[in-house]
Design an enzyme around this catalytic site. Sequence first.
Site, PDB file in Angstrom:
ATOM      1  N   GLU A  91      51.379  51.148  78.981  1.00  0.00           N
ATOM      2  CA  GLU A  91      52.350  50.614  78.028  1.00  0.00           C
ATOM      3  C   GLU A  91      53.314  51.690  77.542  1.00  0.00           C
ATOM      4  O   GLU A  91      54.504  51.454  77.386  1.00  0.00           O
ATOM      5  CB  GLU A  91      51.643  49.947  76.855  1.00  0.00           C
ATOM      6  CG  GLU A  91      50.987  48.628  77.190  1.00  0.00           C
ATOM      7  CD  GLU A  91      51.988  47.586  77.686  1.00  0.00           C
ATOM      8  OE1 GLU A  91      53.190  47.691  77.366  1.00  0.00           O
ATOM      9  OE2 GLU A  91      51.569  46.678  78.396  1.00  0.00           O
ATOM     10  N   TYR A 174      54.993  46.122  69.330  1.00  0.00           N
ATOM     11  CA  TYR A 174      54.798  45.652  70.698  1.00  0.00           C
ATOM     12  C   TYR A 174      53.558  46.272  71.331  1.00  0.00           C
ATOM     13  O   TYR A 174      52.714  45.573  71.904  1.00  0.00           O
ATOM     14  CB  TYR A 174      56.016  45.964  71.572  1.00  0.00           C
ATOM     15  CG  TYR A 174      55.687  45.755  73.034  1.00  0.00           C
ATOM     16  CD1 TYR A 174      55.661  44.472  73.571  1.00  0.00           C
ATOM     17  CD2 TYR A 174      55.294  46.822  73.840  1.00  0.00           C
ATOM     18  CE1 TYR A 174      55.281  44.265  74.884  1.00  0.00           C
ATOM     19  CE2 TYR A 174      54.913  46.616  75.153  1.00  0.00           C
ATOM     20  CZ  TYR A 174      54.912  45.339  75.671  1.00  0.00           C
ATOM     21  OH  TYR A 174      54.518  45.133  76.968  1.00  0.00           O
ATOM     22  N   ASP A 192      58.128  41.505  75.205  1.00  0.00           N
ATOM     23  CA  ASP A 192      58.956  42.536  75.813  1.00  0.00           C
ATOM     24  C   ASP A 192      60.270  41.907  76.259  1.00  0.00           C
ATOM     25  O   ASP A 192      60.507  40.707  76.076  1.00  0.00           O
ATOM     26  CB  ASP A 192      58.220  43.229  76.966  1.00  0.00           C
ATOM     27  CG  ASP A 192      58.264  42.452  78.265  1.00  0.00           C
ATOM     28  OD1 ASP A 192      58.412  41.204  78.234  1.00  0.00           O
ATOM     29  OD2 ASP A 192      58.145  43.077  79.334  1.00  0.00           O
TER      30      ASP A 192
END
Length: 346
Positions: A91, A174, A192
């Site tokens: 990520e 996120y 996203d």
Amino acid sequence: MTAPTKPTNDGPSDPTAAPASATASAPPGPSAASAPRGPLAASGTPATAAVSASASGVRLHAPVIGWFDEHARDLPWRRPEAGAWGVMVSEFMLQQTPVSRVLPVYEQWLARWPRPADLAAEAPGEAVRAWGRLGYPRRALRLHGAAAAITERHGGDVPADHAQLLALPGIGEYTAAAVASFAYGQRHAVLDTNVRRVFARAVTGAQYPPNATTAAERKLARALLPDDEASAARWAAASMELGALVCTAKNESCHRCPIAAQCAWRLAGKPAHDGPPRRGQTYAGTDRQVRGRLLAVLRDAHGAVSQAALDQVWHEPVQRARALDGLVSDGLVEPLADGMYRLPLS
């Protein structure tokens, strides 16, 4: 971005969930300018809009998840053996960086630092060195800081609790939602750029989402989530992959899209984007380019580097000095005595 293609041993194979910060209270509904359009669009009062979006989601879930089951890419961070740390590393690396560039660095990173404690035991400069040319190297420092905090606070195991993830240095809304969802199968809306684009087109009838994530988008994403965790996570992974492979920013492949017949944007005749201009990022001649060249010298040196050696990488002295000062300010470079510089040791 990194949701598993199949259920993992870490929990339900379910990569999607609204971050706790997003679910704590219901944000206001979309403004008139951003109001959903098209046959699947929500309309009326906020309560009616949520019901409408939820009903739209039910019609979208099966075809999108079915498409994902057949077409999902086999990526290393989606495999059960990646674990929560592998998901977290991916990520960080995948932010603003394509999969093709991340893959080799990711494999080398996990081979060297298979657990957070392994990374935390090394100097942060080694993280910057191993980051190579992925770009935005402050991500390397943030990942190192997160690894140190995980080691100190959680015994070296990436926490499953969303609030604890969000409390780690370098972790935002996120990333916390993505790790909680993709690694632990929790129900969060992971928004996203790819997911936001799919929702903008399929549900609201807009070509592109707003430049920054809005409260209305978060509300829509939560309304679209399936009720059970396994299906919600699968839906999140599937919608993300659909945006990455089919519903792309510039060359959407509607003939390959499993929900083309229901897409509000397509059914409206694909109206052109009517929001603020979408500007592409430039690189050549920018401070980012100068910073990259300076860091390349330091990464390759494995020791202190003189000011004279750094002066060779860029012809314009004012911009070069500004870029170097920025690297020092960001903690990516340590100045030493006698005009020497190195990657950070602490």
